[in-house]
Write a protein that holds these residues in place. Structure first.
Motif, PDB file in Angstrom:
ATOM      1  N   PRO A  19       0.829  -1.199   0.000  1.00  0.00           N
ATOM      2  CA  PRO A  19       0.000   0.000   0.000  1.00  0.00           C
ATOM      3  C   PRO A  19       0.867   1.255   0.000  1.00  0.00           C
ATOM      4  CG  PRO A  19      -0.136  -1.143   2.118  1.00  0.00           C
ATOM      5  CD  PRO A  19       0.666  -1.991   1.204  1.00  0.00           C
ATOM      6  N   THR A  20       0.385   2.265  -0.677  1.00  0.00           N
ATOM      7  CA  THR A  20       1.121   3.527  -0.730  1.00  0.00           C
ATOM      8  C   THR A  20       0.940   4.283   0.581  1.00  0.00           C
ATOM      9  OG1 THR A  20      -0.755   4.747  -1.631  1.00  0.00           O
ATOM     10  CG2 THR A  20       0.722   3.671  -3.223  1.00  0.00           C
ATOM     11  N   ASP A  21       1.713   5.336   0.759  1.00  0.00           N
ATOM     12  CA  ASP A  21       1.580   6.161   1.958  1.00  0.00           C
ATOM     13  C   ASP A  21       0.195   6.794   2.026  1.00  0.00           C
ATOM     14  OD1 ASP A  21       4.123   5.549   2.788  1.00  0.00           O
ATOM     15  OD2 ASP A  21       5.025   7.354   1.911  1.00  0.00           O
ATOM     16  N   ALA A  22      -0.351   7.185   0.881  1.00  0.00           N
ATOM     17  CA  ALA A  22      -1.691   7.780   0.852  1.00  0.00           C
ATOM     18  C   ALA A  22      -2.749   6.763   1.274  1.00  0.00           C
ATOM     19  CB  ALA A  22      -1.991   8.316  -0.546  1.00  0.00           C
ATOM     20  N   GLU A  23      -2.601   5.524   0.817  1.00  0.00           N
ATOM     21  CA  GLU A  23      -3.552   4.481   1.202  1.00  0.00           C
ATOM     22  C   GLU A  23      -3.455   4.165   2.686  1.00  0.00           C
ATOM     23  OE1 GLU A  23      -3.846   1.979  -2.989  1.00  0.00           O
ATOM     24  OE2 GLU A  23      -2.216   1.541  -1.595  1.00  0.00           O
ATOM     25  N   LEU A  24      -2.240   4.103   3.211  1.00  0.00           N
ATOM     26  CA  LEU A  24      -2.068   3.864   4.642  1.00  0.00           C
ATOM     27  C   LEU A  24      -2.639   5.008   5.467  1.00  0.00           C
ATOM     28  CD1 LEU A  24       1.518   2.336   4.709  1.00  0.00           C
ATOM     29  CD2 LEU A  24      -0.644   1.163   5.131  1.00  0.00           C
ATOM     30  N   SER A  25      -2.473   6.228   4.982  1.00  0.00           N
ATOM     31  CA  SER A  25      -3.024   7.397   5.664  1.00  0.00           C
ATOM     32  C   SER A  25      -4.551   7.355   5.665  1.00  0.00           C
ATOM     33  CB  SER A  25      -2.529   8.681   4.994  1.00  0.00           C
ATOM     34  OG  SER A  25      -3.094   9.801   5.600  1.00  0.00           O
ATOM     35  N   ALA A  26      -5.137   6.943   4.550  1.00  0.00           N
ATOM     36  CA  ALA A  26      -6.599   6.832   4.464  1.00  0.00           C
ATOM     37  C   ALA A  26      -7.118   5.773   5.424  1.00  0.00           C
ATOM     38  CB  ALA A  26      -7.015   6.511   3.034  1.00  0.00           C
TER      39      ALA A  26
END
Length: 87
Positions: A19-26
């Motif tokens: 998962p990307t950083d944006a996905e982990l943040s979401a």
């Protein structure tokens, strides 16, 4: 017959599949709602496990109220973010 090759096993854990950083943040921002949903399902399962009583009904109502509150918080938080992510 389909066989799993060594290449399939290696690419199953490739960096681009993480998962990307944006996905982990979401996911992190949705975590309170996810946990509230888990508590609601747990309360519902517990209530179904035996004869209904007032304590179980209150537990389910409280869990549902928490889910709705977390959903409202998440909706309000995402509604405040401008479209496109630009500030």
């Amino acid at each position: 017959m389909n066989e799993i090759t060594v290449l399939d096993a290696v690419t199953a854990f490739a960096d681009w599949m993480e998962p990307t950083d944006a996905e982990l943040s979401a996911i992190e921002s949705e975590l309170p709602l996810i946990l509230a949903d888990v508590d609601l399902v747990d309360a519902q399962i517990t209530a179904m496990d035996h004869a209904p009583n007032d304590v179980d009904a209150r537990r389910v109502r409280r869990a549902l109220a928490r889910v709705l509150a977390e959903r409202a918080k998440l909706t309000n938080r995402t509604a405040m973010v401008p479209a496109g992510g630009a500030a």
